[in-house]
Design a protein around this motif. Structure first.
Motif, PDB file in Angstrom:
ATOM      1  N   GLY A  74      32.258  -8.759  16.300  1.00 21.77           N
ATOM      2  CA  GLY A  74      32.785  -9.810  15.438  1.00 21.77           C
ATOM      3  C   GLY A  74      33.405 -10.943  16.240  1.00 21.77           C
ATOM      4  N   ILE A  75      34.136 -10.577  17.285  1.00 24.18           N
ATOM      5  CA  ILE A  75      34.763 -11.599  18.129  1.00 24.18           C
ATOM      6  C   ILE A  75      33.686 -12.449  18.829  1.00 24.18           C
ATOM      7  CG2 ILE A  75      36.181 -11.946  20.210  1.00 24.18           C
ATOM      8  CD1 ILE A  75      37.840  -9.510  19.163  1.00 24.18           C
ATOM      9  N   LEU A  76      32.672 -11.766  19.375  1.00 24.22           N
ATOM     10  CA  LEU A  76      31.582 -12.505  20.032  1.00 24.22           C
ATOM     11  C   LEU A  76      30.869 -13.428  19.048  1.00 24.22           C
ATOM     12  CD1 LEU A  76      29.896  -9.755  22.235  1.00 24.22           C
ATOM     13  CD2 LEU A  76      31.208 -11.726  23.020  1.00 24.22           C
ATOM     14  N   PHE A  77      30.630 -12.893  17.821  1.00 20.87           N
ATOM     15  CA  PHE A  77      29.930 -13.660  16.791  1.00 20.87           C
ATOM     16  C   PHE A  77      30.714 -14.920  16.414  1.00 20.87           C
ATOM     17  CE2 PHE A  77      29.542 -14.271  12.096  1.00 20.87           C
ATOM     18  CZ  PHE A  77      28.261 -14.781  12.072  1.00 20.87           C
ATOM     19  N   LEU A  78      32.023 -14.765  16.211  1.00 17.03           N
ATOM     20  CA  LEU A  78      32.840 -15.916  15.822  1.00 17.03           C
ATOM     21  C   LEU A  78      32.946 -16.914  16.968  1.00 17.03           C
ATOM     22  CD1 LEU A  78      35.758 -14.384  13.749  1.00 17.03           C
ATOM     23  CD2 LEU A  78      33.753 -15.632  12.935  1.00 17.03           C
ATOM     24  N   TYR A  79      33.000 -16.419  18.194  1.00 17.93           N
ATOM     25  CA  TYR A  79      33.086 -17.290  19.364  1.00 17.93           C
ATOM     26  C   TYR A  79      31.850 -18.182  19.450  1.00 17.93           C
ATOM     27  CZ  TYR A  79      33.338 -18.672  24.265  1.00 17.93           C
ATOM     28  OH  TYR A  79      33.373 -19.401  25.415  1.00 17.93           O
ATOM     29  N   ARG A  80      30.665 -17.583  19.178  1.00 20.39           N
ATOM     30  CA  ARG A  80      29.423 -18.362  19.286  1.00 20.39           C
ATOM     31  C   ARG A  80      29.109 -19.180  18.039  1.00 20.39           C
ATOM     32  NH1 ARG A  80      26.376 -14.321  21.919  1.00 20.39           N
ATOM     33  NH2 ARG A  80      26.845 -14.484  24.127  1.00 20.39           N
ATOM     34  N   HIS A  81      29.336 -18.543  16.853  1.00 19.04           N
ATOM     35  CA  HIS A  81      28.855 -19.202  15.629  1.00 19.04           C
ATOM     36  C   HIS A  81      29.972 -19.671  14.708  1.00 19.04           C
ATOM     37  CE1 HIS A  81      24.749 -17.940  16.523  1.00 19.04           C
ATOM     38  NE2 HIS A  81      25.266 -16.787  16.898  1.00 19.04           N
ATOM     39  N   GLY A  82      31.209 -19.619  15.186  1.00 17.57           N
ATOM     40  CA  GLY A  82      32.356 -19.923  14.340  1.00 17.57           C
ATOM     41  C   GLY A  82      32.289 -21.266  13.636  1.00 17.57           C
ATOM     42  N   HIS A  83      31.606 -22.234  14.234  1.00 19.34           N
ATOM     43  CA  HIS A  83      31.613 -23.571  13.627  1.00 19.34           C
ATOM     44  C   HIS A  83      30.337 -23.918  12.889  1.00 19.34           C
ATOM     45  CE1 HIS A  83      35.526 -24.366  15.246  1.00 19.34           C
ATOM     46  NE2 HIS A  83      35.101 -23.849  16.393  1.00 19.34           N
ATOM     47  N   SER A  84      29.400 -22.970  12.805  1.00 18.61           N
ATOM     48  CA  SER A  84      28.213 -23.262  12.002  1.00 18.61           C
ATOM     49  C   SER A  84      28.526 -22.989  10.521  1.00 18.61           C
ATOM     50  CB  SER A  84      27.015 -22.429  12.490  1.00 18.61           C
ATOM     51  OG  SER A  84      27.397 -21.109  12.707  1.00 18.61           O
ATOM     52  N   ILE A  85      27.574 -23.275   9.661  1.00 21.25           N
ATOM     53  CA  ILE A  85      27.796 -23.142   8.216  1.00 21.25           C
ATOM     54  C   ILE A  85      27.204 -21.821   7.725  1.00 21.25           C
ATOM     55  CG2 ILE A  85      27.320 -24.218   5.954  1.00 21.25           C
ATOM     56  CD1 ILE A  85      29.131 -25.884   7.794  1.00 21.25           C
ATOM     57  N   PRO A  86      28.022 -21.013   7.026  1.00 19.03           N
ATOM     58  CA  PRO A  86      27.485 -19.726   6.545  1.00 19.03           C
ATOM     59  C   PRO A  86      26.504 -19.949   5.397  1.00 19.03           C
ATOM     60  CG  PRO A  86      29.707 -20.065   5.701  1.00 19.03           C
ATOM     61  CD  PRO A  86      29.418 -21.223   6.605  1.00 19.03           C
ATOM     62  N   ASN A  87      25.495 -19.128   5.332  1.00 16.07           N
ATOM     63  CA  ASN A  87      24.547 -19.268   4.230  1.00 16.07           C
ATOM     64  C   ASN A  87      24.195 -17.921   3.614  1.00 16.07           C
ATOM     65  OD1 ASN A  87      22.727 -20.140   2.403  1.00 16.07           O
ATOM     66  ND2 ASN A  87      21.143 -20.725   3.875  1.00 16.07           N
ATOM     67  N   TYR A  88      24.945 -17.570   2.580  1.00 12.57           N
ATOM     68  CA  TYR A  88      24.676 -16.314   1.879  1.00 12.57           C
ATOM     69  C   TYR A  88      24.385 -16.578   0.404  1.00 12.57           C
ATOM     70  CZ  TYR A  88      26.878 -14.383   6.065  1.00 12.57           C
ATOM     71  OH  TYR A  88      27.194 -14.064   7.341  1.00 12.57           O
ATOM     72  N   LYS A  89      24.187 -17.866   0.066  1.00 15.52           N
ATOM     73  CA  LYS A  89      24.019 -18.206  -1.355  1.00 15.52           C
ATOM     74  C   LYS A  89      22.694 -17.722  -1.904  1.00 15.52           C
ATOM     75  CE  LYS A  89      27.114 -22.088  -2.105  1.00 15.52           C
ATOM     76  NZ  LYS A  89      27.856 -22.074  -0.835  1.00 15.52           N
ATOM     77  N   VAL A  90      21.664 -17.797  -1.063  1.00 11.68           N
ATOM     78  CA  VAL A  90      20.340 -17.350  -1.498  1.00 11.68           C
ATOM     79  C   VAL A  90      19.961 -16.150  -0.649  1.00 11.68           C
ATOM     80  CG1 VAL A  90      17.941 -18.027  -1.832  1.00 11.68           C
ATOM     81  CG2 VAL A  90      19.759 -19.729  -2.022  1.00 11.68           C
ATOM     82  N   PHE A  91      19.448 -15.131  -1.327  1.00  9.33           N
ATOM     83  CA  PHE A  91      19.113 -13.912  -0.600  1.00  9.33           C
ATOM     84  C   PHE A  91      17.804 -14.067   0.169  1.00  9.33           C
ATOM     85  CE2 PHE A  91      17.144  -9.678  -0.321  1.00  9.33           C
ATOM     86  CZ  PHE A  91      18.106  -9.083   0.471  1.00  9.33           C
ATOM     87  N   LYS A  92      17.914 -13.936   1.510  1.00  3.43           N
ATOM     88  CA  LYS A  92      16.703 -14.017   2.328  1.00  3.43           C
ATOM     89  C   LYS A  92      16.514 -12.764   3.171  1.00  3.43           C
ATOM     90  CE  LYS A  92      17.674 -17.661   4.701  1.00  3.43           C
ATOM     91  NZ  LYS A  92      18.991 -18.191   4.314  1.00  3.43           N
ATOM     92  N   GLY A  93      17.482 -11.856   3.116  1.00  8.34           N
ATOM     93  CA  GLY A  93      17.439 -10.707   4.014  1.00  8.34           C
ATOM     94  C   GLY A  93      18.038 -11.108   5.346  1.00  8.34           C
ATOM     95  N   ILE A  94      18.006 -10.191   6.317  1.00  7.45           N
ATOM     96  CA  ILE A  94      18.613 -10.510   7.610  1.00  7.45           C
ATOM     97  C   ILE A  94      17.520 -10.867   8.610  1.00  7.45           C
ATOM     98  CG2 ILE A  94      20.718  -9.174   7.242  1.00  7.45           C
ATOM     99  CD1 ILE A  94      19.407  -6.924   8.868  1.00  7.45           C
ATOM    100  N   PRO A  95      17.881 -11.592   9.703  1.00  5.38           N
ATOM    101  CA  PRO A  95      16.865 -11.996  10.680  1.00  5.38           C
ATOM    102  C   PRO A  95      16.090 -10.793  11.239  1.00  5.38           C
ATOM    103  CG  PRO A  95      19.008 -12.956  11.208  1.00  5.38           C
ATOM    104  CD  PRO A  95      19.223 -12.055  10.059  1.00  5.38           C
TER     105      PRO A  95
END
Lengths: 278, 125
Positions: free
Chosen positions: B31-52
């Protein structure tokens, strides 16, 4: 909204969900799903995945403590897990075919039901008449109290088993622990003492949720960036709740707060389901 | 010495606690690594696409974790968390074997078989 802010909001929300859930004994999932879907507009599929994982975490955490005290009836739990895991697997499979609107409405109905149940008075009951099936399955047991071990018997094994299968379907379909339904099966139908039924239900919830989580994992419902703050928040909340619970005597007013909050959320879920906003 | 219910219970308590502590530690670290790298991008969970896709396949998930990708590490922690209650069933089966309670060895194995079927059926439908 950036990922950091989004994560912090979920962390705080999940903390309170975990706190409220552990104080009332109904699990955090019932608050997590409305929080994610209604407030943060997260798709209900992701919300179900995140909620299930948080349910597993809290169940493992609290079950570890209860099992050591020897109140949990492990044989009863294992036997009934046949029903709950089979039900959970069916529920997780059904979830793909049921439109999200209907899932939201069903969720609202189960929420209302849980709220009413949480207000119910709980009296300890001990049944000692023997049932053939319970004896065959070695389900009758005893649990420790301050005044020494208390022996109890189990009744209506078949009825309890069917109710457990239903609890499993609901858990797999909606991503909650369905602890309320499990407790009904054990305490109202099978006549098991309240302390034993709640701890055994808690013990079973993790396995039930895992059975559907393995399906959801492969379907991509379990999204790491979303699950992370939910699990951490709920776990810390549940931990705080268990500390508070040791120090307070009356949780009567808390049950009312919980029932009112949950009824409100239930109304919102049903409304949004009917209008198709979910 | 005879193996008793209380022995199984303390063993299961340990399995649950250890599994939870380890998996939550991994989730937290990821979680810490994820926030460090992607903390300033925009989350997108509004439409269900599954995970990468790289999180879906075991091989690429492990590969991405070794490259210290936050999401992959979180996902590993989550998988371990999901596995903990299943491990619990495995340990209780072993406990019932030691107790020579074959009825419950059978019952536990039915539970494991259902979970296993569920795992295999995930991609279908």
């Amino acid at each position: 909204m950036s990922v950091i802010i989004f994560t912090v909001i979920i962390l705080i929300g999940s903390y309170f969900a975990g706190l409220l859930g552990s104080l009332t004994g109904l699990g955090g999932g019932v608050v997590i799903i409305p929080l994610l879907t209604l407030l943060l507009k997260v798709d209900i599929h992701y919300a179900i995945g995140a909620s299930l994982v948080s349910v597993i975490a809290t169940s493992s955490g609290s079950a570890a403590a209860y099992v050591k005290e020897g109140i949990t009836n492990m044989r009863l739990g294992m036997f009934l897990e046949i029903a709950t895991t089979a039900g959970a697997m069916c529920g997780a499979m059904l979830a793909v075919y049921i439109p999200t609107q209907y899932i939201a409405i069903l969720f609202g109905v189960i929420l209302l039901f849980s709220a009413i149940l949480s207000l119910r008075k709980k009296a300890e009951q001990i049944i000692t008449e023997k049932s053939y099936l319970a004896a065959k399955l070695k389900l009758n047991s005893s649990y420790p109290t301050a005044a020494g071990p208390v022996e109890y018997s189990v009744r209506n094994v078949g009825g309890g088993f069917v109710m457990m299968a239903f609890a499993g379907v609901i858990s797999g379909l909606l991503g909650i622990g369905s602890g309320a339904l499990k407790v009904i099966a054990m305490d109202t139908i099978m006549r098991i003492p309240f302390k034993v039924s709640t701890t055994t239900s808690n013990f079973m919830i993790g396995v039930t949720a895992s059975a559907s989580a393995v399906v959801y994992l492969q379907r991509g419902y379990i999204s790491p960036g979303l699950v992370m703050p939910v699990v951490i928040g709920v776990l810390f909340g549940a931990f705080t709740g268990s500390k508070i619970l040791v120090h307070t005597k009356s949780s009567g007013w808390l049950r009312w707060v919980f029932a009112i909050v949950v009824s409100f959320l239930a109304g919102q879920m049903i409304y949004n389901g009917i209008t198709g906003n979910i | 010495m005879k193996f008793k219910d209380t022995d199984i219970q303390s063993l299961i308590g340990k399995v649950l606690r250890t599994g939870m502590i380890i998996s939550m530690g991994i989730v937290f670290f990821g979680g810490i690594l994820f926030l460090y790298r992607h903390g300033h991008s925009i989350p997108n969970y509004k439409v269900f696409k599954g995970i990468p896709p790289f999180l879906q396949n075991t091989g690429s998930l492990l590969h991405a974790s070794f490259q210290l990708k936050g999401q992959a590490i979180i996902q590993l922690g989550i998988i371990l968390l999901i596995a903990t209650p299943i491990l619990r069933v495995v340990f209780s089966t072993l406990g019932f074997v030691l107790e020579k309670d074959y009825l419950y060895v059978g019952i536990s194995m039915v539970v494991l078989a259902i979970i296993f079927t569920s795992m295999l059926s995930g991609h279908a439908g």
